[in-house]
Design an enzyme around this catalytic site. Structure first.
Site, PDB file in Angstrom:
ATOM      1  N   GLU A  23       0.838  -1.215   0.000  1.00 31.49           N
ATOM      2  CA  GLU A  23       0.000   0.000   0.000  1.00 31.49           C
ATOM      3  C   GLU A  23       0.864   1.252   0.000  1.00 31.49           C
ATOM      4  O   GLU A  23       0.771   2.103   0.895  1.00 31.49           O
ATOM      5  CB  GLU A  23      -0.996  -0.026   1.170  1.00 31.49           C
ATOM      6  CG  GLU A  23      -2.005  -1.151   1.032  1.00 31.49           C
ATOM      7  CD  GLU A  23      -3.216  -1.056   1.956  1.00 31.49           C
ATOM      8  OE1 GLU A  23      -3.245  -0.179   2.850  1.00 31.49           O
ATOM      9  OE2 GLU A  23      -4.132  -1.879   1.789  1.00 31.49           O
ATOM     10  N   GLU A  69      -4.990  -8.806  -0.445  1.00 24.41           N
ATOM     11  CA  GLU A  69      -5.772  -8.526   0.768  1.00 24.41           C
ATOM     12  C   GLU A  69      -7.224  -8.377   0.339  1.00 24.41           C
ATOM     13  O   GLU A  69      -7.540  -7.512  -0.489  1.00 24.41           O
ATOM     14  CB  GLU A  69      -5.306  -7.245   1.465  1.00 24.41           C
ATOM     15  CG  GLU A  69      -3.976  -7.378   2.152  1.00 24.41           C
ATOM     16  CD  GLU A  69      -3.588  -6.144   2.971  1.00 24.41           C
ATOM     17  OE1 GLU A  69      -4.474  -5.457   3.516  1.00 24.41           O
ATOM     18  OE2 GLU A  69      -2.370  -5.879   3.038  1.00 24.41           O
TER      19      GLU A  69
END
Ligand code: AHR
Length: 514
Positions: free
Chosen positions: A199, A323
């Site tokens: 991220e 995820e």
């Protein structure tokens, strides 16, 4: 009393979970196109994610050799057994956000000498590093999974990253491999997948796509394994409908730097991060909003794939949804920042729907990792001291085991829709594939909270397998009642020479056809 409207527009006022009330049975015709097999369903789409977050690693997996909780070399036996039984294909570790603060050297050598840090992402708790590289890689070996290690691009250096990979994977005689041997591991481990940051648009460094892509190329260039060995380098990609990272990373991908790009997508019942919704005791509108948002995965994948197809028509670069899962408000009374939530039949249904979606995108989606494995977010396993319970999500994943390595077929059906609150949903969803055992396997989901469905096929034979269902939409397992939701035997019926499935409301069934 909730208002539920069928596709035909007839309004019925039903008390949720009152099975005695009149139910309408929807009938759906399905056919399976066995002439158009898709690319194989990679077992790795059934992967897990385990971060240094809350009680995921510590307590959930690692209790230490001196614990009263029965363990093997510090790993709790009940969790080891459950993960082995699930045949977990791959585990991503150590984060998540944690990955971009983690220095691998903190987690090697004698445990009592390892530094103590603060886990600033998750609760500002002490991280004593007693679970590190050796523990993780030994753990995945013990359960027979592959290792997906996420490196630190946010606060580490390319040299740190390169040296970690050498320490883990090299069989050359170097100072680092001697150190590994001195720390107890003679042979190199197999690390099949390596994530370059996490991220980077957010907790991994708040970068924009161009900068992150450049940085990825730089770091990934120095991630090297011995000649003759392979490692898939995963670029930290985008999320939801944010396409800039997918666009830029695929455009810039070189064979030496990028084997896959990640995508993160979480399902929040309310779509509001401040008040996400409860894991249990939720209103029926949050049943439908959660299922609806989970099914958004299909459009999201289509859109990210369309971008990748433009830059990479040969499909050299894979998409890893590393995820995904349902994210609720933490359980009342649990430690803030630990992301502990209960897990109910609703989670099993969204698991099945999401896996069915992955089965439809096997041309590009080669890995997916449900977040997270134990005690965090949509966990397969919950622990409480020495006690453990398997969640409905665990059971859904277990039902789908025959789909690993199977060859998916397009399934044609026109499911009637129903509406609850703002969200219209198909009544049923179906996936089909030819397993490695040569059998035809079907996964059937009834999304309706109250009404059964009938799925009519155009083929004969016998169908048997298992079903997961319950009376309440938030039915869940607790430490005192760990078997409230568990699979039961299930079989199709034969009518007019064809197989017919009667699916109870809110159920998922997986069957093989003989
Ligand atoms: O899974 C919890 C967190 O969600 C991860 O650390 C991060 O990558 C994501 O935002």
């Amino acid at each position: 009393m909730k208002s539920i409207v069928s596709a035909a527009g007839a309004a019925a006022t039903l008390a949720f979970a009152a099975p005695a009330l009149a139910q309408s049975v929807v009938s759906v015709k399905v056919s399976i196109d066995q002439s158009a097999p898709g690319p194989v369903i990679e077992p790795t789409i059934y992967g897990h994610f385990a971060e240094h977050l809350g009680r995921s690693i510590y307590e959930g997996v690692w209790v230490g050799e001196d614990s009263d909780i029965p363990n093997t070399k510090g790993f709790r036996n009940d969790v080891l057994d459950a993960l082995k039984a699930l045949e977990v294909p791959v585990i991503r570790w150590p984060g998540g956000c944690f990955a971009d603060e983690y220095h691998w050297r903190d987690g090697i050598g004698p445990r009592e000498e390892r530094p103590v840090r603060i886990n600033t992402h998750w609760g500002w708790v002490q991280e004593d590093n007693s679970f590190g590289t050796h523990e993780f890689l030994d753990f995945v070996e013990m359960i027979g999974a592959e290792a997906y290690v996420a490196g630190n691009m946010g606060s580490g250096t390319p040299r740190d990253m390169a040296q970690w990979v050498e320490y883990m994977t090299s069989d050359r005689d170097t100072t680092l491999t001697r150190e590994r041997k001195a720390n107890g591991r003679e042979e190199p481990w197999i690390v099949k997948y390596f994530g370059v940051g996490n991220e980077s648009w957010g907790c991994g460094g708040h970068m924009d796509a161009e900068y992150s892509s450049d940085l990825h190329s730089r770091y990934a260039t120095f991630v090297k394994v011995d000649p003759g060995k392979d490692i898939v380098k995963v670029a930290s990609g985008g999320y939801d409908e944010n396409f800039a990272f997918t666009e830029t990373l695929t455009r810039d991908a070189r064979p030496a730097t990028t084997g896959a790009i990640s995508l993160h997508y979480y399902t929040l019942p309310t779509a509001n991060w401040e008040k996400k919704g409860s894991a249990t005791g939720f209103p029926v509108e949050e049943w439908s909003s959660t299922l609806w948002r989970a099914m958004r995965m299909d459009e999201i994948l289509k859109d990210h794939k369309a971008i990748m197809d433009r830059h990479d028509p040969e499909k050299r670069v894979a998409l890893y949804v590393d995820e995904w899962g349902n994210w609720y408000d933490a359980e009342p009374g649990s430690t803030p920042g630990f992301l502990y939530q209960q897990n109910s039949l609703r989670d099993a249904i969204t698991t099945a729907l999401t896996l069915n979606i992955f089965h439809r995108h096997t041309d590009r989606v080669k890995m997916a990792n449900i977040a997270q494995m134990v005690n965090v977010l949509q966990a397969s396993i919950l622990t409480d001291g020495p006690r453990m319970t398997l969640t409905p999500t665990y059971h859904a994943l277990a039902l789908y085991k025959p789909f690993k390595d199977a060859t998916p077929y397009p399934v044609r059906f026109k499911a009637p829709t129903f509406r609850i609150g703002d969200h219209a949903l198909p009544h049923v969803d179906v996936s089909a594939a030819r397993g490695t055992d040569g059998k035809l396997w079907m996964a059937l989901v009834n999304l309706h909270p109250n009404d059964p469905a009938e799925v009519r096929t155009d083929f004969s034979g016998s169908a048997s397998g298992q079903i997961l269902t319950a009376q309440e939409m938030d039915a869940h397992n607790t430490f005192d009642n760990p078997e409230a939701v568990k699979p039961a035997p299930y079989a199709g019926e034969t009518r007019d020479g064809k197989i017919v499935f009667r699916l109870p409301a809110k159920s998922v069934a997986v069957v093989s056809i003989d």
